[in-house]
Every structure is written in structure tokens, then in C-alpha cells.
Design an enzyme around this catalytic site. Sequence first.
Site, PDB file in Angstrom:
ATOM      1  N   LEU A   1     -21.813  16.989 -12.312  1.00  0.00           N
ATOM      2  CA  LEU A   1     -20.701  17.450 -13.134  1.00  0.00           C
ATOM      3  C   LEU A   1     -19.613  16.386 -13.011  1.00  0.00           C
ATOM      4  CD1 LEU A   1     -20.350  21.268 -12.281  1.00  0.00           C
ATOM      5  CD2 LEU A   1     -21.329  20.252 -14.341  1.00  0.00           C
ATOM      6  N   ASP A   2     -18.912  16.125 -14.103  1.00  0.00           N
ATOM      7  CA  ASP A   2     -17.833  15.148 -14.054  1.00  0.00           C
ATOM      8  C   ASP A   2     -16.803  15.555 -13.006  1.00  0.00           C
ATOM      9  OD1 ASP A   2     -19.143  13.990 -16.172  1.00  0.00           O
ATOM     10  OD2 ASP A   2     -17.803  14.826 -17.690  1.00  0.00           O
ATOM     11  N   LYS A   3     -16.051  14.581 -12.543  1.00  0.00           N
ATOM     12  CA  LYS A   3     -15.037  14.831 -11.525  1.00  0.00           C
ATOM     13  C   LYS A   3     -14.059  15.929 -11.944  1.00  0.00           C
ATOM     14  CE  LYS A   3     -11.351  12.471  -8.989  1.00  0.00           C
ATOM     15  NZ  LYS A   3     -10.551  11.225  -8.882  1.00  0.00           N
TER      16      LYS A   3
END
Length: 238
Positions: free
Chosen positions: A102-104
Site C-alpha cells: 500500500l502506498d505510504k
Amino acid sequence: MRIDKFLSNMGIGSRKEVKKYIKDGLVLVNGEVINKPTKKVDIDKDKVEFQNEELIYEEYIYLMMNKPQGVISATEGYSYQTVVDLLEDKYQKRDIFPAGRLDKDTEGLMLLTNDGRLAHSLLSPKRGVIKKYYAQVDGVLEEKDMEAFEKGIYFEEEDIHTLPGKLEILSDHECYVYIQEGKYHQVKRMLAHVGKEVTYLKRLSMGSLKLDEDLLEGEYRSLTEKEVEAIKKDGGQQ
């Protein structure tokens, strides 16, 4: 199984450290102190204790986390905190990793495990495991956006075409997104392709596994037996 292998597999320590623990009389099998690392134990029948705490052998660990923003989906983050950093020491010693990314700045459901075979099968586009996201966007969502998702989106930079997805509009600025893949920034880029900038993104489910609404951001729990059976079925292992 040898007791030193049992203990190291449980994340108690390295083989060298475990041998010292055994030598120091910190390990009991069926109530008796043992002093040989070669001692064989039956993982289904024998009671193993370390420092007066019973150890229940688990070959594979399956954890559900509600990933918070600002944390990266990796085992090492250098200057960034990782999802593994949020785990207790007993899990950090078990070679656990995030199944997918998952993106930051994206939050929500994250599966962490040391079962590499299952993680690979769940992430393979061939399995068609659907990931569901909730998104808030800057821009008004329209029916034509839904049609674009159904056809798949072309990413010119990589010269690739995504598999068909689904866009479910909840309001002018809210939607659910369903995809089968996990390409780089895929949800954000698919929405950007139809002229919408994502301002908030949260993953709600992966196949049959749904985010536990009782988990606060950064919290995690072990999967139930029923959940493990379901994700194994998603991955084609049953």
C-alpha cells in the site's frame, strides 16, 4: 523436530542463542529441564516452555493490520517506519513480510505473513483476487468514469493496459474501486486517468479477507482459522 530448531523457528533466537538458553536451563519439555539441543519434540503432543511461558508451535503466521498513513509496506524502511516495525518482537523474529503493498499515504487492510507461497498466489493476477478500496477524490465522478474502468486503463509510461476494474460511485467525490492487480499507484493512476485526484485512499478487503472495523490504525490481530482457510481458498491452495 529438534528442540533448537523448534525454538529458533518460533523466533526465540538464533541457533547459537537457543543453545545457550538450553544450556542455562531455561527450556522445559513436559515439565523437565532439558540440556541437549538435539532433543526431539513432538510439536502436536509435547509441552514446551521457555522462561516459564508455554510455546505453541505455529509454522506460519497470518496477521491482519489496519495500516496507518505514513508507514511503508516493507520489511526495511531505512528512514521510514515500516509495517513490520509496528509488530511485537515475537513476530519480528519470524521473517514476516507484507503480502503486497500500500502506498505510504494509503491506509487500511494489510496482510502480513511468513507464508511466501500463499502471498505469491494471492497477489498473482491469474488468481483474480479482488481488492476493494474506498477513495475520496477532487473532481466530480461521472458515469463515463465507470465505463472507462470497465474497459481497463492504459498506462502510457509503461505501455501496459490494466485488467478491467470496477468503479462504484457513492457520491460526487466518493467511490469504491475494485481491481485484480497491484500495479504501482494503480488506483490513484486509474482515477487520475479520468481526471480525478485522490485525496484519501483506504483498502477495505482482499478477496474474502475484510478489514476488521474494530482495529484502530496501526493495530493488528491474528487471522481466525476460518479467515486463514478462506484466503488459502482464494489463493488456490484448497
